[in-house]
Design an enzyme around this catalytic site. Structure first.
Site, PDB file in Angstrom:
ATOM      1  N   VAL A 152       0.831  -1.202   0.000  1.00  0.00           N
ATOM      2  CA  VAL A 152       0.000   0.000   0.000  1.00  0.00           C
ATOM      3  C   VAL A 152       0.866   1.253   0.000  1.00  0.00           C
ATOM      4  O   VAL A 152       0.574   2.230  -0.709  1.00  0.00           O
ATOM      5  CB  VAL A 152      -0.952  -0.007   1.220  1.00  0.00           C
ATOM      6  CG1 VAL A 152      -1.613   1.358   1.402  1.00  0.00           C
ATOM      7  CG2 VAL A 152      -2.019  -1.085   1.058  1.00  0.00           C
ATOM      8  N   GLU A 153       1.950   1.240   0.763  1.00  0.00           N
ATOM      9  CA  GLU A 153       2.776   2.439   0.897  1.00  0.00           C
ATOM     10  C   GLU A 153       3.498   2.809  -0.395  1.00  0.00           C
ATOM     11  O   GLU A 153       3.550   3.989  -0.756  1.00  0.00           O
ATOM     12  CB  GLU A 153       3.802   2.257   2.013  1.00  0.00           C
ATOM     13  CG  GLU A 153       3.221   2.268   3.408  1.00  0.00           C
ATOM     14  CD  GLU A 153       2.570   3.591   3.761  1.00  0.00           C
ATOM     15  OE1 GLU A 153       2.950   4.627   3.191  1.00  0.00           O
ATOM     16  OE2 GLU A 153       1.674   3.585   4.619  1.00  0.00           O
TER      17      GLU A 153
END
Length: 369
Positions: A152-153
């Site tokens: 996600v990051e």
């Protein structure tokens, strides 16, 4: 990645802890995507800037004070801050979301639980299976959660930001939009992060003029803010240095260490399905603590929130986590203390559930070892 209210899109790793971070929530929940960057080295600042801080009185006074307190060369500190460029884009991006913007869990989830990220996550897991297993054994944090966060990051290092960190932090330290409802607190936060950044680069020998990150100054595959890098990043590959831009092992170990530091409890689920008994449902009381686990299993049930049989032996506290779906009915889960720990990386229940479900989906897609 300081406490972040809904008035400012939450950052992954922003807090004196990290909080973490930084894949910011889209308009759906305040998160914006980040552009791809080459392995943490400098390139062109994405927003043209013509103002530098060498004649900014408050910035130069801060530089002198920082140098004295930290025992740094005043000329060096002044040069780093003074050559920073003001980024109008960063100022714009930290503004609160427009009023009336509706959140949408289904749309937010679809942004991350999608084929490209799933394939990249599977490849990452297979390439680093032994390191993930070692991190899980060392820190008690599931490999699926570590893989979910990194996916996600930064999409496993593909999107780590194109803003010079020195520009982003200096801009937000001295030109944070004053109309923001928490402008004073945010200004102090970014000044603290600027101090941490310069101390970190001076201590490690990294070039503060060369590092790229998000518009809020988050860095590397896990999008750690400087204070989080200083506190939680570790040398997990044993090469004598910490590198969150180029060492997947350091990234894996650092994310696991971060969660352990915030109280991750091995073996405890992050959440349970929940259903309502409408005859006794007290939704306002259940939602009042937000995502902070505050209810015993019995008090949860007494207020009309029922968990499945699998949670019947849960002994800790629970929180009712509410997720909006635009105009569709809202979704709910019963969050445990571990769900709350995940939100310490990015103070958003949407972010936390996306990280959890992405990691679980990738794990489910793995071939047998």
């Amino acid at each position: 990645m300081p406490t972040l209210s809904a008035s400012l899109p939450p950052f992954p790793a922003w807090r004196p802890a990290q909080a973490g971070l930084l894949a910011l929530l889209l308009t759906l929940t305040g998160h914006t995507s980040q552009a791809q960057t080459p392995r943490g080295s400098a390139g062109k600042t994405p927003v043209a800037a013509t103002f530098t801080y060498d004649h900014h009185e408050a910035a130069m006074a801060f530089a002198d004070d920082l140098a004295q307190r930290r025992g740094l060369d005043p000329a060096w500190v002044r040069a780093q801050i003074g050559t920073a460029q003001r980024l109008p884009g960063a100022i714009r991006l930290v503004q609160p979301a427009p009023g009336g913007t509706s959140k949408n869990w289904a749309a937010y989830r679809a942004r991350f639980i999608e084929p490209v990220r799933l394939r990249a996550g599977q490849a990452f897991w297979l390439a680093h299976r032994e390191t993930l297993a070692r991190a899980e054994q060392t820190y008690g944090v599931p490999a699926s959660l570590i893989v979910g966060v990194i996916g996600v990051e930064s999409l496993y290092g593909q999107h780590t930001g194109t803003f010079r960190v020195i520009d982003a932090l200096t801009t937000l330290a001295f030109d944070f939009p004053p109309q923001h409802p928490r402008a004073a607190a945010r200004t102090e936060f970014f000044r603290s992060e600027l101090e941490q950044f310069l101390s970190l680069t001076q201590r490690t020998g990294m070039d503060p003029q060369a590092l790229l990150g998000s518009y809020a100054g988050a860095m590397g595959w896990p999008q750690f803010m400087p204070s989080s890098w200083a506190r939680y990043a570790i040398d997990f590959d044993g090469d004598g240095r910490i590198d969150l831009f180029n060492s997947p092992a350091d990234v894996i170990g650092s994310v696991a260490h971060y969660f352990q530091a915030f109280g991750w409890q091995p073996g405890l689920p992050t959440h349970y399905p929940v259903r309502f008994d409408d005859s006794r449902l007290d939704l306002s009381t259940l939602l009042a603590p937000d995502i902070l686990p505050s209810f015993s299993l019995d008090s949860f049930a007494a207020k009309g929130a029922l968990v499945d049989v699998g949670a019947a032996r849960h002994t800790g506290k629970l929180a009712l986590v509410e997720l909006e779906n635009g105009q569709a009915p809202r979704s709910y889960v019963a969050g445990t203390e571990n769900f709350y720990v995940v939100t310490r990386y990015n103070w958003s229940s949407y972010y936390a559930l996306a990280v959890i479900e992405l990691g679980q989906a990738i794990e489910a897609s793995l071939p047998p070892p």
